[in-house]
Design a protein around this motif. Structure first.
Motif, PDB file in Angstrom:
ATOM      1  N   ALA A  13      37.487  38.880  25.980  1.00  0.00           N
ATOM      2  CA  ALA A  13      37.604  39.457  27.326  1.00  0.00           C
ATOM      3  C   ALA A  13      36.442  39.024  28.197  1.00  0.00           C
ATOM      4  O   ALA A  13      36.614  38.709  29.386  1.00  0.00           O
ATOM      5  CB  ALA A  13      37.671  40.977  27.234  1.00  0.00           C
ATOM      6  N   ILE A  14      35.242  38.985  27.621  1.00  0.00           N
ATOM      7  CA  ILE A  14      34.072  38.550  28.395  1.00  0.00           C
ATOM      8  C   ILE A  14      34.224  37.097  28.812  1.00  0.00           C
ATOM      9  O   ILE A  14      33.941  36.717  29.956  1.00  0.00           O
ATOM     10  CB  ILE A  14      32.795  38.758  27.556  1.00  0.00           C
ATOM     11  CG1 ILE A  14      32.533  40.249  27.358  1.00  0.00           C
ATOM     12  CG2 ILE A  14      31.590  38.096  28.221  1.00  0.00           C
ATOM     13  CD1 ILE A  14      31.409  40.551  26.397  1.00  0.00           C
ATOM     14  N   GLN A  15      34.700  36.248  27.896  1.00  0.00           N
ATOM     15  CA  GLN A  15      34.846  34.822  28.208  1.00  0.00           C
ATOM     16  C   GLN A  15      35.906  34.569  29.275  1.00  0.00           C
ATOM     17  O   GLN A  15      35.810  33.611  30.030  1.00  0.00           O
ATOM     18  CB  GLN A  15      35.192  34.060  26.929  1.00  0.00           C
ATOM     19  CG  GLN A  15      34.060  34.028  25.908  1.00  0.00           C
ATOM     20  CD  GLN A  15      34.453  33.277  24.659  1.00  0.00           C
ATOM     21  OE1 GLN A  15      35.481  32.609  24.623  1.00  0.00           O
ATOM     22  NE2 GLN A  15      33.623  33.386  23.622  1.00  0.00           N
ATOM     23  N   LYS A  16      36.915  35.437  29.338  1.00  0.00           N
ATOM     24  CA  LYS A  16      38.012  35.243  30.303  1.00  0.00           C
ATOM     25  C   LYS A  16      37.722  35.882  31.668  1.00  0.00           C
ATOM     26  O   LYS A  16      38.564  35.820  32.569  1.00  0.00           O
ATOM     27  CB  LYS A  16      39.305  35.852  29.757  1.00  0.00           C
ATOM     28  CG  LYS A  16      39.793  35.237  28.461  1.00  0.00           C
ATOM     29  CD  LYS A  16      40.458  33.894  28.676  1.00  0.00           C
ATOM     30  CE  LYS A  16      41.061  33.362  27.392  1.00  0.00           C
ATOM     31  NZ  LYS A  16      41.718  32.053  27.600  1.00  0.00           N
ATOM     32  N   SER A  17      36.564  36.496  31.819  1.00  0.00           N
ATOM     33  CA  SER A  17      36.316  37.321  33.017  1.00  0.00           C
ATOM     34  C   SER A  17      35.626  36.580  34.142  1.00  0.00           C
ATOM     35  O   SER A  17      35.083  37.202  35.052  1.00  0.00           O
ATOM     36  CB  SER A  17      35.456  38.530  32.625  1.00  0.00           C
ATOM     37  OG  SER A  17      34.188  38.109  32.157  1.00  0.00           O
ATOM     38  N   SER A  18      35.650  35.258  34.139  1.00  0.00           N
ATOM     39  CA  SER A  18      34.851  34.508  35.106  1.00  0.00           C
ATOM     40  C   SER A  18      35.304  34.705  36.549  1.00  0.00           C
ATOM     41  O   SER A  18      34.492  34.753  37.468  1.00  0.00           O
ATOM     42  CB  SER A  18      34.877  33.023  34.746  1.00  0.00           C
ATOM     43  OG  SER A  18      36.220  32.555  34.726  1.00  0.00           O
ATOM     44  N   LEU A  19      36.623  34.819  36.786  1.00  0.00           N
ATOM     45  CA  LEU A  19      37.136  34.896  38.164  1.00  0.00           C
ATOM     46  C   LEU A  19      37.598  36.298  38.548  1.00  0.00           C
ATOM     47  O   LEU A  19      38.379  36.459  39.481  1.00  0.00           O
ATOM     48  CB  LEU A  19      38.303  33.916  38.334  1.00  0.00           C
ATOM     49  CG  LEU A  19      37.947  32.438  38.184  1.00  0.00           C
ATOM     50  CD1 LEU A  19      39.186  31.583  38.360  1.00  0.00           C
ATOM     51  CD2 LEU A  19      36.880  32.018  39.177  1.00  0.00           C
ATOM     52  N   CYS A  20      37.130  37.301  37.836  1.00  0.00           N
ATOM     53  CA  CYS A  20      37.649  38.658  38.064  1.00  0.00           C
ATOM     54  C   CYS A  20      37.038  39.357  39.262  1.00  0.00           C
ATOM     55  O   CYS A  20      37.390  40.501  39.543  1.00  0.00           O
ATOM     56  CB  CYS A  20      37.429  39.516  36.810  1.00  0.00           C
ATOM     57  SG  CYS A  20      38.626  39.163  35.505  1.00  0.00           S
ATOM     58  N   TRP A  21      36.124  38.710  39.973  1.00  0.00           N
ATOM     59  CA  TRP A  21      35.486  39.390  41.107  1.00  0.00           C
ATOM     60  C   TRP A  21      36.178  39.080  42.421  1.00  0.00           C
ATOM     61  O   TRP A  21      35.690  39.463  43.483  1.00  0.00           O
ATOM     62  CB  TRP A  21      34.015  38.974  41.193  1.00  0.00           C
ATOM     63  CG  TRP A  21      33.195  39.561  40.111  1.00  0.00           C
ATOM     64  CD1 TRP A  21      32.893  38.991  38.901  1.00  0.00           C
ATOM     65  CD2 TRP A  21      32.566  40.844  40.115  1.00  0.00           C
ATOM     66  NE1 TRP A  21      32.131  39.833  38.149  1.00  0.00           N
ATOM     67  CE2 TRP A  21      31.899  40.985  38.874  1.00  0.00           C
ATOM     68  CE3 TRP A  21      32.494  41.885  41.030  1.00  0.00           C
ATOM     69  CZ2 TRP A  21      31.175  42.114  38.531  1.00  0.00           C
ATOM     70  CZ3 TRP A  21      31.768  43.006  40.698  1.00  0.00           C
ATOM     71  CH2 TRP A  21      31.123  43.119  39.464  1.00  0.00           C
TER      72      TRP A  21
END
Length: 1468
Positions: free
Chosen positions: A1187-1195
């Motif tokens: 989940a941390i690795q996939k969270s790059s564009l979540c902002w």
């Protein structure tokens, strides 16, 4: 107005044309000749059409109608029917003189030598009318039929009135003949008067002689060559100068050029309230409405010897007087009718714009004044009869577009006419008028019952005798009696109006203390609007002061009392002397006993007239003039009261003091300044007080205390008391917003709901059963939310109830009770016409509305005019902005209009509940992705940087605000109601799904259930699984799947697990993603998902529209699968574990196929938490890292921010489970900050639970209290029972181990469990309830209540096998183990009645099970190890010699807390 052309759009006419459409040509083309009465004669043919069966139809409606819509339907039936007849008459050149009740009168005005041709024309018109419209079948079973009469000859037209208002009358022998012909005709017959028969071409007609020299029945016309009716018609047109000249309109009068003289002439014949609306430009269809009015029908019979001109003068004189008196009372003279023996005047009180309080009383008094005036000269009037009725009528326009009239239609109109005949020579009124007038009963006399034609149940009829002063006093009572079950200051020990009425009571108590200590009179005057609770406050003061031993003199005044001099003091003194209730023969003796020794005996006769006694007239009094006697009476009264006040404090309670006469005000002011007396009064501010009253208020000893509205919470609590429940559903709370803080309105609305049997009541503590049908979940939905009125101190065993609205009741369409509607209409009529129109149109949308949506309902209004009227309504507090700081927006905030939304519905349906997708990342996202995080430290560093941004342009939390609540309230809810009303059920279904999804997003499960129940009713299914029945609404498969998914989520939140699973499976099947039912199916599907599904992933189609549809389907699949694993995870069985694992695997595959980063992150967070709860440590931490690795564009989207908040919560949860408490607290605060900005209360509550547990284990009890305060504020807004259970579980922990900290009393925690332990929501949450029951057992052990300890420990034993390794499960298990250790410790004392034989071995087995199950929750391992060690020492009897005087469990548990900071050791 509804015309015969149902689908025709009404033309836009100038003002003059609209005025002409309301009047006959006889008035439009008239040339004024001089002063009134104006008399003119002419030749012509009269056509009278009488609609039979209409009175009987009205009577049937009055007996069976359940709503105003039924009465409105009655008016539409008549309007549809009569409009076709009007248009037919206009086509034949007739002039519609009037449309009155169920009659139509038309005139063909011609020369005498043209009468025979015109009679032929009118006869042909009559035959066609009978042929086309002779019978009209209604659905109610009452047919409408026509009786037609014709007459011809000389007709006199009379104009009566003055320069302001004028009325047209047609009189003469031939007018009487047409009425006679109508009466002689039977249904579907045409009758000619004898004079008409004599003047016509008799060879043209087939007739039947009815009575010689009276009438002839027309059967048909003889068509004889070379007769051609078309030629005859053209010939007759030459006789009719005002016949239409164009095909666009039926009347030439509508095409006249505007002229000021014409305008002024026409205005005199139209009522002023209608003129205002016409001048405002309101469309004709907006003029009509349904309202309650008071009708006054005045019938004057004149002597037959009166000649024409003299008769006209009598009518003129009567019309002027009646008009003046009626207008003074607040009504209007609507019409004047002629009949054989005289004329009738129809007056109406309460027409649009004229509604006033006490209109029934004004109508009665005006009627009696007219009655007295007309009887003053018997030589002029032979008989005067007046009838008054009150009730709902249709006030509006009936007829055709080209010719219509403003009239009143309803059963009460017919009743008034029948009462004139039944009770001649009297002023009679119906029972409703008698009751609503609030006049003294001695002003009325009940009349004997009489049969009335077509009136099946007229009710009681009374004769009004006029205002008379009767030999009696007012009554010693107040408007309200104190309700013991609902005292003003509390119920069941809980403050009621403490925040709303405490200040008012305190003002009275302070004034009372000043009166007692300073020996000076004091007055407190409570001023507030009607229904604000003034009388209730007075009743409470009455109770409190009598309880203290004071002497109280209560009095309530009425409007009629203000006209009687000294009436208030007369009644108060009668109450003081106790002669108001004693028999008349004992009155004098009783009074003498009170006066003896205070007032000398020779002055007793002063009270003869005032107190209705007969003392002998003394010499001293006989030499006094009136002024001296009055002064002496007042002095005696003061002397008597002063003497009484020395013994016992005196208190005057006067309700409705604005009705007090001036002489009484003067006396009270004197009394206030001369003795220590307490006066408490209530005032209504809309009344203008007399000079003495205003002088009284300026006294330094008088305090004016305004009474404000009740707060919303107090009002809802009051509604609970009225209904006898502890909670009311949210749709009912929205319905009660109509009260606007007025307690009386709340009481009336609640009583109306009860009287109409619209509510169902359910025992809150009755054990709920698992439900398999969606349609029967109303009670369960209500029980799944927390109660509104907290009964913490209620008696043990007291039954508690909640209520729900019946399934077939729609509160949006429930009409106001008549009492409240009268008040609302009265207030509405005080507004200007344009303000009234805006309020009415806004009411169509709903309680809240957007201004652009409103503008579509306002004809011809531009934005500037709309904003101007809105500002005016806001200034006078009729409307208000939802946010007080909000100003008029320059541009619309929300969706601009319903029209645009409805037009785009089909395109939007494929995007239901789906988020916007960006096919290509923006430059900002590309730049951000270059620094995407791969480790936990990098991710947390990004979060820290984002939260530290202070620039509004860069602050992502504030640049993406949530408008869900506003859109739901201002757009979706009004659109849903609008679509339901207009019959657009497909669109309504779509918006109901949107509203339900929005409610779930806002964590409002009950409102989601409410919207879905409406949607379910549109589908027409008896259950959620009826596959054989077709839906009433045409919906696509995706919409049905979304509907089932939303149903499943709602059922899950309500604790109905089985039904939720079935619905989720059904939704997946509709989405073409089947979920297996058997263990073999699970194995096969697991194989496919692991090895075959990843290979089948294909590239998305090039078609963007098709791609969006596929993405929407995938998103719904992810939602359904997420629900399924959560549902199976609640069941601690091997089978459920396999199903849950498969659901998580399918969810992961669907999310990856979905290719939305935020969704993928959310999915991995859920998989992480599932793995933790199942004790799979490696997979738990792996999914979290993914989940941390996939969270790059979540902002870059709200959905991404939500996924980030979920990930932050999961990290805080993980650190807590691993024992890193300080880190967990830090992450928890960051997660909460994001949740607060996103307005996600459910997620925020979960974050707060983690925060509390971390702070608690860290022994930061001050922080624990702070977290609980935030959690309570959040839970109290959301009505979440599960959240409340977690909250009380934390409170119990603080009570047990928080060093004496008390955030909530134990009794409150216990009461919650007792009330809600049978709730399906809590029954399904074994992890939470294990901790709650174990904590309760520990508390009772601390209090040495071992019977209760065993009771709750046994409940915990039933739950322990159903828990898992989640944080709540592990916490509950620890509490459960503490109870076991405690039992082992206390066994030698023999205090337990039921002890397992192998308790020690069983306890050790539980310890073993804890360590094997809760692998993923090591934060508790050290604690549990210490407990286990204490058990081992128990075997060697090491701790049996220790004392436990402080707590029964100090020896084992306290030592764990003291023995080194073991938790801090785990932080590394």
């Amino acid at each position: 107005m509804v015309t015969g052309r149902r689908d025709a759009k009404l033309p836009v006419w100038p003002v003059e044309a609209r005025l002409a459409a309301l009047l006959p040509d006889l008035l439009v083309f008239r040339k004024p000749r001089g002063s009134e009465p104006e008399l003119a004669t002419a030749q012509g043919v009269l056509l009278g059409v009488h609609v039979t069966g209409f009175t009987a139809l009205m009577d049937r409606f009055s007996l069976t109608c359940k709503s105003e819509r039924d009465m409105d339907k009655l008016a539409h039936i008549f309007s549809y029917y009569i409009s076709d007849i009007v248009e037919h008459v206009l086509c034949f050149g007739g002039d519609i003189l009037n449309i009155t009740g169920n009659m139509l009168l038309a005139l063909w005005r011609v020369e005498q030598n043209q009468l025979s041709d015109i009679i032929t024309l009118v006869a042909k018109c009559s035959l066609e009318i009978q042929e086309k419209f002779g019978i009209y079948h209604t659905r109610e079973g009452q047919d409408l039929q026509l009786k037609i009469g014709l007459s011809a000859g000389r007709i006199s037209q009379v104009i009566v009135g003055d320069e302001r208002q004028q009325y047209l009358l047609v009189i003469g022998r031939d007018v009487d003949d047409v009425r006679l012909a109508q009466r002689l005709a039977q249904a579907n017959e045409i009758v000619l008067s004898w004079n008409c028969w004599m003047l016509c071409e008799q060879y043209m007609f087939e007739v039947e002689i009815m009575r010689e020299d009276e009438a002839v029945k027309l059967r048909d016309m003889r068509i004889i060559d070379p007769f051609d009716f078309d030629e005859h018609f053209d010939k007759c047109l030459d006789y009719l100068p005002h016949y239409r000249t164009s095909a666009e309109t039926l009347r030439t009068a509508l095409e006249l050029d505007p002229h000021s003289d014409l305008d002024q002439k026409l205005r005199k014949h139209i009522m002023k309230n209608l003129l205002k609306k016409i001048d405002e430009g309101q469309p004709v269809e907006y003029v009509s409405e349904f309202r309650t009015v008071t009708l006054v029908l005045v019938s004057l019979e004149f002597h037959k010897t009166a000649w024409m001109l003299h008769l006209c003068h009598l009518i003129q004189e009567s019309a002027l007087y009646i008009s003046t008196v009626i207008e003074k009372g607040g009504g209007q003279l609507s019409r004047i009718f002629m009949f054989e023996k005289g004329c009738m005047f129809l007056c109406v009180f309460g027409l649009p714009g004229d509604k006033k309080p006490d209109e029934c009383a004004h109508a009665l008094e005006s009627s009696f004044s007219i009655f007295s005036f007309c009887w003053e000269n018997p030589a002029k009037t032979k008989l005067v009869s007046i009838s008054i009725t009150n009730g709902p009528v249709f006030c509006g326009v009936v007829g055709a577009v080209a010719r219509h009239e403003y009239t009143v239609i309803g059963p009460k109109v017919s009743l008034a006419a029948r009462m004139i005949t039944a009770y001649p020579g009297l002023v009679s009124c119906d029972e409703i008028t008698y009751l609503r007038s609030m006049l003294p009963a001695y002003n009325f006399k009940k009349l004997p019952e009489k049969m009335m034609k077509n009136i099946s149940n007229p009710g009681k009829i009374y004769e009004y005798l006029g205002h008379r002063r009767c030999i009696m006093f007012g009554k010693r009572h107040l408007a309200r009696k104190r309700n013991k079950n609902r005292p003003l200051l509390g119920v069941l020990g809980t403050p009621c109006f403490s925040t709303d009425r405490e200040k008012e009571l305190e003002a009275f108590q302070m004034a009372q203390q000043r009166c007692l200590h300073q020996k000076k009179g004091q007055a407190v005057l409570y001023e507030g609007g009607k229904g604000y609770g003034k009388s209730q406050l007075l009743a409470e003061i009455n109770f409190l002061t009598q309880k203290e031993g004071h002497r109280v003199l209560p009095l309530m005044l009425k409007e009629a009392d203000s006209k009687q001099c000294f009436y208030a003091i007369q009644t108060l003194m009668a109450i003081f002397f106790e002669i108001d209730t004693c028999p008349a023969y004992y009155r004098q003796e009783c009074l003498q006993r009170h006066l003896r020794g205070i007032v000398e005996e020779q002055l007793h006769c002063l009270f003869n007239d005032l107190l209705f006694v007969k003392f002998p007239l003394s010499f001293k009094v006989s030499h006094m003039d009136d002024v001296a006697r009055q002064k002496k009476v007042k002095a005696c009264f003061i002397k008597v009261l002063q003497e009484a006040a020395r013994e016992t404090p005196l208190i005057f309670l006067i309700d409705e003091a604005q009705y007090m006469d001036a002489a009484s005000w003067e006396f009270l002011e004197t009394l206030l300044s001369s003795m220590p007396i307490m006066m408490v009064m209530t005032l209504t501010p809309i009344f203008t007080l007399c000079g003495w009253a205003q002088h009284f208020l300026q006294s330094p000893q008088a305090i004016l205390m305004p009474i404000t509205k009740l707060a919303t919470t107090s009002l809802l609590r009051m509604a609970c008391w009225e209904l006898g429940v502890v909670s009311i559903p949210q749709e009912l709370q929205i319905y009660l917003h109509r009260c606007f803080g007025n307690p009386l309105y709340c009481e009336v609305l609640c009583q109306d709901l009860l009287s109409k049997d619209m509510l169902l009541f359910h025992d809150l503590q009755k054990e709920e059963e698992e439900n398999s049908k969606w349609e029967t979940l109303s009670a369960n939905a209500m029980k799944s939310i927390m109660y509104s009125m907290f009964p913490a101190n209620s008696e043990e065993g007291q039954e508690l109830y909640v209520c729900t609205v019946k399934d077939d009741v729609n509160l949006d369409t429930v009409l106001l009770p008549p009492f409240l509607k009268e008040i609302a209409v009265s207030q509405l009529d005080q507004l200007s016409p344009e303000e009234q129109l805006l309020v009415k149109c806004a009411a169509i949308i709903g309680h809240s509305f957007h201004i652009d949506l409103l503008q579509h309902l306002l004809p011809g209004w531009d934005k500037n005019k709309l904003l101007q009227v809105l500002r005016a309504l806001v200034d006078i507090h009729v409307l208000c902005w939802p946010d007080k700081s909000q100003e008029l927006p320059a541009e619309p905030i929300l969706v601009p209009s319903s029209i645009d939304i409805i037009d785009e519905t089909k395109e939007k349906k494929t995007k239901l509940d789906s988020s916007p997708f960006q096919m290509k990342p923006s430059r900002t996202q590309e730049a951000f992705s270059s620094e995407c995080c791969r480790t936990e430290e990098e991710f947390l560093d990004q979060v820290k940087r984002k939260l530290a941004q202070t620039s509004p342009e860069k602050d992502l939390l504030t640049t993406k605000p949530c408008h869900c609540k506003d859109i739901l309230k201002l757009v979706l809810s009004p659109l849903t109601q609008h679509c339901l009303v207009i019959g657009e059920t497909t669109c309504a279904f779509y918006y109901l799904l949107e509203a339900a999804a929005a409610s779930l997003d806002l964590s409002d499960n009950y409102m989601a259930f409410f919207y879905l129940r409406k949607a379910s009713s549109l589908l027409g299914q008896p259950s959620a699984f009826s596959f054989l029945k077709k839906h009433k609404v045409k919906i696509c498969q995706f919409e049905e799947a979304t509907f089932c998914r939303l149903l499943s989520e709602v059922c899950f939140n309500m604790g109905h697990i089985t039904l939720a699973k079935k619905l989720a499976r059904k939704a997946l099947r509709l989405l073409k993603r089947n979920f297996p039912w058997t263990w073999f199916g699970v194995l096969f599907q697991t194989f496919l998902e692991k090895y075959w599904h990843p290979c089948t992933l294909s590239q998305p189609p090039n078609n963007p529209s098709e791609n969006k549809k596929n993405l929407a389907v995938l998103q719904q699949q992810v939602h359904c699968l997420s629900l399924l694993w959560q549902l199976y995870n609640l069941e601690a069985t091997a089978s459920s574990y396999r199903f849950a694992c498969l659901a998580t695997l399918m969810q992961k595959n669907s999310a990856e196929e979905f290719a939305n980063e935020a969704q993928v992150v959310s999915t991995y967070v859920e998989l992480s938490q599932f793995s933790q709860s199942m004790g799979i440590k490696d997979k738990w931490l792996h999914c979290e890292q993914m989940a941390i690795q996939k969270s790059s564009l979540c902002w870059f989207s709200r959905e991404g921010l939500l996924a980030t908040a979920q990930l932050m919560q999961a990290l805080a949860y993980t650190k807590l489970c691993l024992g890193h408490l300080d880190f967990s607290i830090k992450l928890g605060f960051q997660a909460r900050e994001i949740c607060r900005h996103l307005k996600k209360p459910a997620l925020e509550n979960l974050v707060l639970s983690v925060l509390f547990r971390s702070a608690f284990l860290k022994k930061k009890f001050g922080l624990c209290v702070h977290v609980l305060e935030s959690q309570w504020a959040l839970i109290s807004q959301g009505y979440d029972v599960l959240g409340l259970a977690c909250f009380y579980s934390a409170c119990l922990d603080l009570l047990l181990y928080g060093k004496g900290l008390l955030f909530r009393p134990f009794s409150e925690c216990l009461r919650f469990v007792q009330i809600y332990e049978h709730s399906r929501v809590l029954f399904s949450q074994s992890n939470v309830m294990l901790g709650v029951h174990s904590s309760l057992a520990m508390w009772f052990a601390q209090e040495s209540q071992w019977g209760l300890f065993e009771h709750y420990f046994s409940k915990a034993c039933q739950l322990v096998k159903r828990t898992n390794a989640s944080l709540f499960g592990a916490h509950g298990f620890v509490r459960f183990l503490e109870c076991h250790v405690l039992m082992l410790q206390k066994i030698p004392e023999g205090i337990f009645m039921h002890i397992p034989l192998e308790l020690r071995s069983q306890t050790l087995e539980y310890f073993k099970e804890f360590f094997s199950r809760c692998v993923t929750c090591p934060v508790y391992h050290q604690w549990v190890s210490e407990l286990k060690a204490s058990v081992m020492r128990c075997e060697k009897r090491e701790f049996m010699s220790l004392t436990n005087s402080i707590r029964p469990f100090d020896t084992c548990l306290t030592r764990i807390w003291i023995k080194g900071e073991f938790l801090q050791e785990n932080n590394s």
